[in-house]
Design an enzyme around this catalytic site. Structure first.
Site, PDB file in Angstrom:
ATOM      1  N   CYS A   1       0.831  -1.210   0.000  1.00  0.00           N
ATOM      2  CA  CYS A   1       0.000   0.000   0.000  1.00  0.00           C
ATOM      3  C   CYS A   1       0.867   1.263   0.000  1.00  0.00           C
ATOM      4  O   CYS A   1       0.539   2.264  -0.648  1.00  0.00           O
ATOM      5  CB  CYS A   1      -0.918   0.021   1.218  1.00  0.00           C
ATOM      6  SG  CYS A   1      -2.057  -1.362   1.277  1.00  0.00           S
TER       7      CYS A   1
HETATM    8  C1  BEZ Z   1       0.541  -4.611   1.896  1.00  0.00           C
HETATM    9  O1  BEZ Z   1       0.204  -3.478   1.558  1.00  0.00           O
HETATM   10  O2  BEZ Z   1       1.698  -4.989   1.800  1.00  0.00           O
HETATM   11  C2  BEZ Z   1      -0.509  -5.568   2.368  1.00  0.00           C
HETATM   12  C3  BEZ Z   1      -1.612  -5.113   3.058  1.00  0.00           C
HETATM   13  C4  BEZ Z   1      -2.552  -6.025   3.510  1.00  0.00           C
HETATM   14  C5  BEZ Z   1      -2.394  -7.370   3.267  1.00  0.00           C
HETATM   15  C6  BEZ Z   1      -1.284  -7.819   2.542  1.00  0.00           C
HETATM   16  C7  BEZ Z   1      -0.339  -6.912   2.094  1.00  0.00           C
END
Ligand code: BEZ
Length: 208
Positions: free
Chosen positions: A45
């Site tokens: 994210c």
């Molecule tokens: C991420 O942004 O890395 C992420 C967020 C939630 C679940 C899996 C990955």
């Protein structure tokens, strides 16, 4: 309510990092790139938020306003934006909605219980100035979106609206476009005096 291409996007009021937003008036005469992410302070994210911020001139050149959403709080968003700016070398200036009660996430089908019952998946809605939904995409939690594709599809939609054309597989700006079947050969000759290539009666290309 299911949200389909061509439907008017639901209007809502939300708390965002840029204040209270009334969605339709916030969109105004622009296009919108409305996207959800699972959670603040997570790696994928963080890169997506950074990429969106880095592309702010590209979005503006297309009259597109980005707006993010997650179920995290405004306080978390504000703190995380500092990290995004530091780690992704950018300045994030678009609003991020804090959808704590998951009202908007539920309305837009952003909660996929097989992935999480509390966090939104990576949904994308491209909305035009008439507030119509023109594209939806859904990515899983562990795969970051391709922002070249997001810009490419906006270019394709805007070109299609301007010239009544369609775009072929893997089209990128500058390449040949397709004359839709709804345009007769006669009309096509008038509309595209630059020339038409007829590969099959149903497969005609031109340049715009
Ligand atoms: C991420 O942004 O890395 C992420 C967020 C939630 C679940 C899996 C990955």
């Amino acid at each position: 309510m299911s949200l389909h291409l061509g439907s008017i996007v639901p209007n809502f009021t939300a708390q965002s990092t840029k204040g209270t937003i009334q969605f339709h008036s916030w969109i105004g005469d622009s296009w919108a790139f409305f996207f959800s992410h699972p959670a603040d302070f997570t790696p994928v994210c963080t890169t997506e938020m950074g990429r969106t911020a880095q592309l702010s001139d590209e979005f503006a050149a297309r009259n597109v306003k980005p707006i993010g959403l997650s179920t995290d709080s405004l306080q978390d968003h504000d703190k995380w934006i500092g990290d995004v700016n530091d780690t992704q070398n950018t300045t994030l200036n678009f609003p991020i909605i804090a959808d704590r009660e998951m009202m908007i996430a539920e309305l837009f089908g952003m909660i996929h219980s097989g992935e999480s019952t509390k966090q939104t998946v990576r949904s994308v809605f491209i909305i035009d100035p008439n507030k119509k939904i023109r594209l939806t995409m859904t990515y899983p939690m562990n795969v970051g979106r391709n922002f070249d594709e997001i810009l490419r599809v906006i270019d394709a939609l805007q070109l299609a609206d301007k010239h009544t054309i369609a775009t072929p597989a893997d089209w990128v700006p500058g390449e040949q476009v397709i004359i839709p079947l709804s345009v007769s050969d006669e009309k096509a000759k008038e509309k595209f005096p630059q020339g038409i290539e007829t590969i099959r009666p149903y497969l005609r290309t031109t340049t715009v």
